[in-house]
Write an enzyme that holds these catalytic residues in place. Sequence first.
Site, mmCIF file in Angstrom:
data_model
loop_
_atom_site.group_PDB
_atom_site.id
_atom_site.type_symbol
_atom_site.label_atom_id
_atom_site.label_comp_id
_atom_site.label_asym_id
_atom_site.label_seq_id
_atom_site.Cartn_x
_atom_site.Cartn_y
_atom_site.Cartn_z
ATOM 1 N N ASP A 185 24.931 37.390 41.205
ATOM 2 C CA ASP A 185 26.111 37.858 41.918
ATOM 3 C C ASP A 185 25.632 38.467 43.241
ATOM 4 O O ASP A 185 24.453 38.803 43.402
ATOM 5 C CB ASP A 185 26.879 38.872 41.072
ATOM 6 C CG ASP A 185 28.334 38.996 41.521
ATOM 7 O OD1 ASP A 185 28.665 38.518 42.616
ATOM 8 O OD2 ASP A 185 29.139 39.586 40.769
ATOM 9 N N GLU B 105 37.468 44.653 42.878
ATOM 10 C CA GLU B 105 36.199 45.231 42.427
ATOM 11 C C GLU B 105 36.240 46.767 42.409
ATOM 12 O O GLU B 105 37.257 47.352 42.074
ATOM 13 C CB GLU B 105 35.038 44.664 43.259
ATOM 14 C CG GLU B 105 34.998 43.128 43.143
ATOM 15 C CD GLU B 105 33.730 42.479 43.666
ATOM 16 O OE1 GLU B 105 32.635 42.985 43.398
ATOM 17 O OE2 GLU B 105 33.840 41.435 44.334
#
Length: 841
Positions: free
Chosen positions: A324, A525
């Site tokens: 990621d 997020e």
Amino acid sequence: MTFRLKLSLLSLSCAVILTACAKAPTEPDTVTDKTAAIWPELQLPVAKDAAVEQKITDLMAGMTLAQKVAQMIQPEIRDITVEDMRKYGFGSFLNGGGAFPNDNKHATPADWIALAEAMYQASVDDSLDGSRIPTMWGTDAVHGHNNVIGATLFPHNIGLGAANNPALIEQIAKVTAREVMVTGIDWVFAPTVAVVRDDRWGRTYEGYSEDPDIVHDYAAAIVTGLQGAADKDFLGDERVISTVKHFVGDGGTVGGDDQGDNIASEQELFSIHAQGYVGGLQAGAQSVMASFNSWHGSKIHGDKYLLTDVLKTRMGFDGFVVGDWNGHGQIPGCTNDNCAQAALAGLDVYMVPTAAWKPLYYNLIAQVENGAIPLSRIDDAVRRILRVKLRAGLFDKPSPAKRPLSGKTELIGSAEHRAVAREAVQQSLVLLKNNDAILPLNPKQRILVTGEGADNIGMQSGGWTISWQGTGNTNSDFPGGSSIYAGIKQAVDAAGGSTELSSDGSYSSKPDVAIVVFGEQPYAEGNGDLDNLEYQRGNKTDLALLRKLKADGIKVVSLFISGRPLWVNPELNASDAFVAVWLPGSEGVGVADVVMAKADGSVNVDFRGKLSFSWPATVQQIVNRHDADYQPLLPYGFGLRYGDKSTLSNALEEQVATDTALDDLVLFELAVKAPYQLLLHSGGETQAVVSSVQQQGNVAVRTFDKVVQEDARRFAFSGEAKVALSSAFPADLRSYQEAGSALVLQVKRSGTVPDSVMLGMDCAQSCSSALNIAPQLQAMADETWQTISVDLACFARQGADFSQIFTPVSLATTAPLVLSLADIRLKPAAAGDATISCNGD
Ligand code: BGC
């Protein structure tokens, strides 16, 4: 072509003798009895194929170390050029959320294809790097092809979980794959299979459920829809490579912290958090994304046990593991530029946006040359990457611009695709309360539609919508889409009723009923992480609106837009009916399909959504299905249908035990906090910043990563200009002034600083205040983050009126300056430690 055909025939024959084909004979068996007792050997439907393996061997025989390492590097479109691709031949590249071709939010499908084509042609051009291996483009198509203007946007996963309909999910994935293929992109970073155990997590809405059941089944359905079934149309012309993410335990961190630590036992890690991988891999998922989170303190990107021993060796996954967003840089001892540990642990593709890709590439080469990374590990990674490329037919398919769906722009947001999304919206709605069977509403009435979310497609679509955070969008950014209000109006107009849209609940003549659409503003997020689940803590403006309407004697139907269940007891009490609409996406019309009756008053479409998350009874409650002491307000599986008796009391507990201390007023942390907007002022013009790279006259801004993604902004002034965090309404900040607060910001200078850099705080009309911070900046080391804090009394002394602050922070200069800012807040009781104080002035 012939090659692909042979591949699928062979996979088919392997599918018949599943176990024999699934096991990789060459991998060392490091699986202990304990591992074997917890993690199953999976029966993977896409088996290893001798012809493919031979082809990989042949390709690799001719590859240099540099070419191999390049396969493992995944840079981002904002940080590489087509010429970099030609020179280095990266195995893949991505566009992050809110990154578009030419930095243009309104890039057309043709612009997307042009970039895909240019990158592809550069990758197969061997003139500089000697490599002809096609690259592949990965994108976050997480609720439809959500970076592209005009795409069909589906409800976010939390709403799909409430629909609990795997067949529908497969359809959605298929539609998404087609729209992605129209733009020449090969690969999507979906599905997210987090099993979300703490709804304070900002990514809760990316999860289908708090329970593994739905997640397991959905993972299989979505992977099948994206990639095609393993034995039929696998990665065919209308399909994309999928990524099951984020491996593993992202939804179970302590406190719901994004990128935090999961301390589940290994058994729970498997039976709760890993079920999406079981479902997804068994449907043939070809890539898995490593997670930012840790497990018992060990960052997954560096965890060999989980990435290699469990996922690859035991579960038999033979695709590749992608990292990621600079996730490797978070491993202790690593930086974004330099991280052998991740490769050693089993990471195959480094997602390395930002300029770090270049040093990382050279460091990896050096680490193989000096023996820090065995060549066999690199070879294994490259073999996995090439295996997926061969399975996806990338060596045989025509270039992106020439593929069957490329340029069929009529498919993007087509009526057929939108119909699937509209049905998904209908099925995702959950009816929590329906006093006196007020819903469905008779469309012949006079209906007031109000609330911030009523006519707001951006708000109903949430994060990961055109921009990363989903902020900065207006209805015109969703051509072909519909707001919730638009759907209601359509139904009411057709039946001969009337609607009135109002932003603040006012009306020209008294309505029969009010529909109030309100809820969370978009976030993504960590920016969505919460301390507790109270809706609108300390600022209950929506509750005030509901109560005003009730006081006027009007029945109130609440449509609640949110990325998670929140504690809304006061709002529930003030509503006659209450629907959780989650984040429905571009087809707001699907809401009216259910809440409005037919013209004759009969049910049009019934509710069928059921909570896939327990609804909390208190602001602190962390509650999940199967908990020992399970006492939610509304349980997992709850959802009224028409004809059901509404059971929720009208007198739910409204008291919250709160501490009285003043919290920090956060103005910028990861993102600009509502209601503030980042404004660029130059040459008499003002521009609000809505994308990650923007310029107004003498000042340009771009986002970049300080510690985590996009947590900082870099401002480049070429002459006179000002940047400001401002809101449309003044805030009364006297409590901060009285609490001895300081304005605290993280600052980094790049290069020389002129003699005047004014840090300001502006109030209404002509009361503004500013201090010259040039001396402090000049004294700072170059390219080094430091904290500057200013006693608010300094601004008061300059004339700031704290009862009406429009701009709590601004920065102005008249000469060239490059300055980066992060984490800006008003901090109570911090004036004493301020780096700039006014005592004795
Ligand atoms: C997210 C991933 C996403 C990636 C690329 C990360 O910050 O965690 O889910 O796929 O960015 O945009």
